[in-house]
Design a protein around this motif. Structure first.
Motif, short mmCIF file in Angstrom:
data_model
loop_
_atom_site.label_atom_id
_atom_site.label_comp_id
_atom_site.label_asym_id
_atom_site.label_seq_id
_atom_site.Cartn_x
_atom_site.Cartn_y
_atom_site.Cartn_z
N HIS A 111 0.83 -1.21 0.00
CA HIS A 111 0.00 0.00 0.00
C HIS A 111 0.87 1.26 0.00
CE1 HIS A 111 -3.00 2.96 1.09
NE2 HIS A 111 -2.35 3.21 2.20
N ALA A 112 1.87 1.28 0.87
CA ALA A 112 2.76 2.44 0.95
C ALA A 112 3.48 2.67 -0.37
CB ALA A 112 3.76 2.26 2.10
N LEU A 113 3.91 1.60 -1.00
CA LEU A 113 4.59 1.72 -2.29
C LEU A 113 3.65 2.29 -3.35
CD1 LEU A 113 6.97 1.31 -4.18
CD2 LEU A 113 6.29 -1.09 -4.40
N HIS A 114 2.42 1.78 -3.42
CA HIS A 114 1.45 2.30 -4.39
C HIS A 114 1.16 3.78 -4.13
CE1 HIS A 114 0.77 -1.46 -6.33
NE2 HIS A 114 0.25 -2.04 -5.26
N ARG A 115 1.06 4.15 -2.86
CA ARG A 115 0.79 5.55 -2.50
C ARG A 115 1.93 6.44 -3.00
NH1 ARG A 115 1.13 5.41 3.12
NH2 ARG A 115 3.33 5.81 2.80
N GLU A 116 3.18 6.02 -2.78
CA GLU A 116 4.33 6.83 -3.20
C GLU A 116 4.44 6.89 -4.72
OE1 GLU A 116 6.03 8.89 -1.36
OE2 GLU A 116 5.00 8.21 0.43
N GLU A 117 4.16 5.78 -5.40
CA GLU A 117 4.19 5.78 -6.86
C GLU A 117 3.15 6.76 -7.41
OE1 GLU A 117 5.79 1.24 -7.71
OE2 GLU A 117 3.63 1.58 -7.58
N GLU A 118 1.97 6.75 -6.83
CA GLU A 118 0.91 7.66 -7.27
C GLU A 118 1.28 9.11 -6.99
OE1 GLU A 118 -3.47 8.55 -5.70
OE2 GLU A 118 -3.28 6.56 -6.61
N TYR A 119 1.88 9.37 -5.82
CA TYR A 119 2.28 10.73 -5.47
C TYR A 119 3.33 11.23 -6.46
CZ TYR A 119 2.16 14.45 -1.91
OH TYR A 119 1.95 15.63 -1.24
N CYS A 120 4.28 10.37 -6.82
CA CYS A 120 5.31 10.74 -7.80
C CYS A 120 4.68 11.06 -9.15
CB CYS A 120 6.34 9.62 -7.96
SG CYS A 120 7.45 9.43 -6.53
N GLN A 121 3.73 10.26 -9.57
CA GLN A 121 3.05 10.51 -10.85
C GLN A 121 2.31 11.84 -10.82
OE1 GLN A 121 0.60 7.04 -11.39
NE2 GLN A 121 2.35 5.71 -11.83
N TRP A 122 1.66 12.11 -9.70
CA TRP A 122 0.94 13.38 -9.56
C TRP A 122 1.91 14.57 -9.63
CZ3 TRP A 122 1.01 16.64 -5.04
CH2 TRP A 122 0.16 17.74 -5.14
N LEU A 123 3.04 14.47 -8.94
CA LEU A 123 4.02 15.56 -8.95
C LEU A 123 4.62 15.75 -10.34
CD1 LEU A 123 5.72 14.79 -5.54
CD2 LEU A 123 4.49 16.91 -6.10
N GLN A 124 4.90 14.66 -11.04
CA GLN A 124 5.42 14.76 -12.41
C GLN A 124 4.40 15.45 -13.32
OE1 GLN A 124 6.25 10.62 -13.02
NE2 GLN A 124 8.32 10.75 -12.19
N ALA A 125 3.14 15.09 -13.17
CA ALA A 125 2.08 15.72 -13.98
C ALA A 125 1.95 17.20 -13.62
CB ALA A 125 0.75 14.99 -13.76
N ALA A 126 2.08 17.53 -12.35
CA ALA A 126 2.01 18.94 -11.93
C ALA A 126 3.16 19.74 -12.52
CB ALA A 126 2.02 19.02 -10.40
N LEU A 127 4.35 19.18 -12.47
CA LEU A 127 5.51 19.87 -13.07
C LEU A 127 5.32 20.05 -14.58
CD1 LEU A 127 8.38 18.18 -11.05
CD2 LEU A 127 8.03 20.66 -11.27
N ALA A 128 4.74 19.07 -15.22
CA ALA A 128 4.52 19.15 -16.67
C ALA A 128 3.52 20.25 -17.02
CB ALA A 128 4.02 17.80 -17.20
N GLN A 129 2.66 20.63 -16.08
CA GLN A 129 1.66 21.67 -16.33
C GLN A 129 2.20 23.09 -16.16
OE1 GLN A 129 -2.35 20.89 -14.66
NE2 GLN A 129 -1.44 18.95 -13.99
N LEU A 130 3.41 23.21 -15.61
CA LEU A 130 4.00 24.52 -15.44
C LEU A 130 4.44 25.07 -16.79
CD1 LEU A 130 6.21 24.02 -12.25
CD2 LEU A 130 3.90 24.97 -12.41
N PRO A 131 4.48 26.39 -16.93
CA PRO A 131 4.98 26.95 -18.18
C PRO A 131 6.37 26.38 -18.50
CG PRO A 131 4.05 28.66 -16.81
CD PRO A 131 4.10 27.41 -15.98
N GLY A 132 6.55 25.82 -19.66
CA GLY A 132 7.81 25.22 -20.05
C GLY A 132 7.90 23.74 -19.64
N GLY A 133 6.92 23.24 -18.95
CA GLY A 133 6.90 21.83 -18.56
C GLY A 133 7.98 21.47 -17.55
N MET A 134 8.33 20.20 -17.50
CA MET A 134 9.30 19.71 -16.52
C MET A 134 10.72 20.17 -16.84
SD MET A 134 8.05 15.89 -15.48
CE MET A 134 9.41 15.66 -14.36
N THR A 135 10.99 20.57 -18.06
CA THR A 135 12.36 20.94 -18.44
C THR A 135 12.71 22.35 -18.02
OG1 THR A 135 11.60 21.65 -20.63
CG2 THR A 135 12.37 19.37 -20.40
N ASN A 136 11.74 23.14 -17.65
CA ASN A 136 11.98 24.53 -17.28
C ASN A 136 12.64 24.66 -15.93
OD1 ASN A 136 11.96 27.30 -17.35
ND2 ASN A 136 9.80 27.49 -16.84
#
Length: 184
Positions: free
Chosen positions: A159-184
């Motif tokens: 459960h803890a592993l799934h929670r952390e994997e999901e949190y990482c995915q959410w953070l990556q998606a949030a970074l991708a939504q910033l102007p310039g995406g994750m590379t900025n």
């Protein structure tokens, strides 16, 4: 609703599994239990005294070295009954956690706010490290998958592993939504 003293039941569970010293209980929170619940030395020792006063714990004294006495705690019959009652009682679902990072995000309104990328990146690094740690724990403790003799622990790590994997995915998606995406 009043918050229940969960720590007392964690301690009862740990000493029911095997008698332990206060130091060994503290170490259990640093290791396995710490994956999902935390308690400090300053909380554990007073709780041991309270549980012993309730008649839920008893202790034996051990001498280590030349002069050092330590107490090894074990659950009494009434302590095991209290643990069983707690294990049997329904648990209230957790609808939210106290996540300071998420609270901070709530107060940032502009997508171009310069604080967002460092905040999200720092959290992503931390959660990736946590995810990797949990993967190692799961592989080390359960190399063949679920273990019928310690199935609850397996489920918690999973459960803890799934929670952390999901949190990482959410953070990556949030970074991708910033102007310039994750590379900025």
């Amino acid at each position: 609703m009043a918050q229940r003293n969960i720590l007392q039941f964690i301690i009862l569970g740990l000493v029911t599994d095997q008698p332990r010293t206060g130091y060994e209980l503290t170490k259990a929170f640093d290791n396995d239990i710490g994956e999902f619940w935390s308690a400090q030395h300053s909380q554990i020792y007073p709780q041991l005294k309270t549980l012993e006063a309730k008649g839920w714990l008893t202790h034996t004294e051990e001498i280590t070295g030349e002069k050092l006495n330590r107490k090894r705690y074990a659950a009494t019959k009434s302590g095991k009954a209290a643990l069983n009652d707690w294990l049997t009682a329904a648990s209230e679902p957790v609808s939210g956690a106290k996540d300071e990072f998420v609270l901070k995000l709530y107060f940032i309104h502009d997508q171009t706010d310069a604080r967002l990328k460092p905040m999200l990146t720092t959290q992503l690094i931390w959660h990736e490290q946590r995810r990797d740690h949990l993967r190692k724990q799961l592989a080390t403790k359960f190399p063949n998958g679920a273990d019928a003799l310690d199935f609850g622990h397996f489920l918690i790590l999973e459960h803890a592993l799934h929670r952390e994997e999901e949190y990482c995915q959410w953070l990556q998606a949030a970074l991708a939504q910033l102007p310039g995406g994750m590379t900025n």
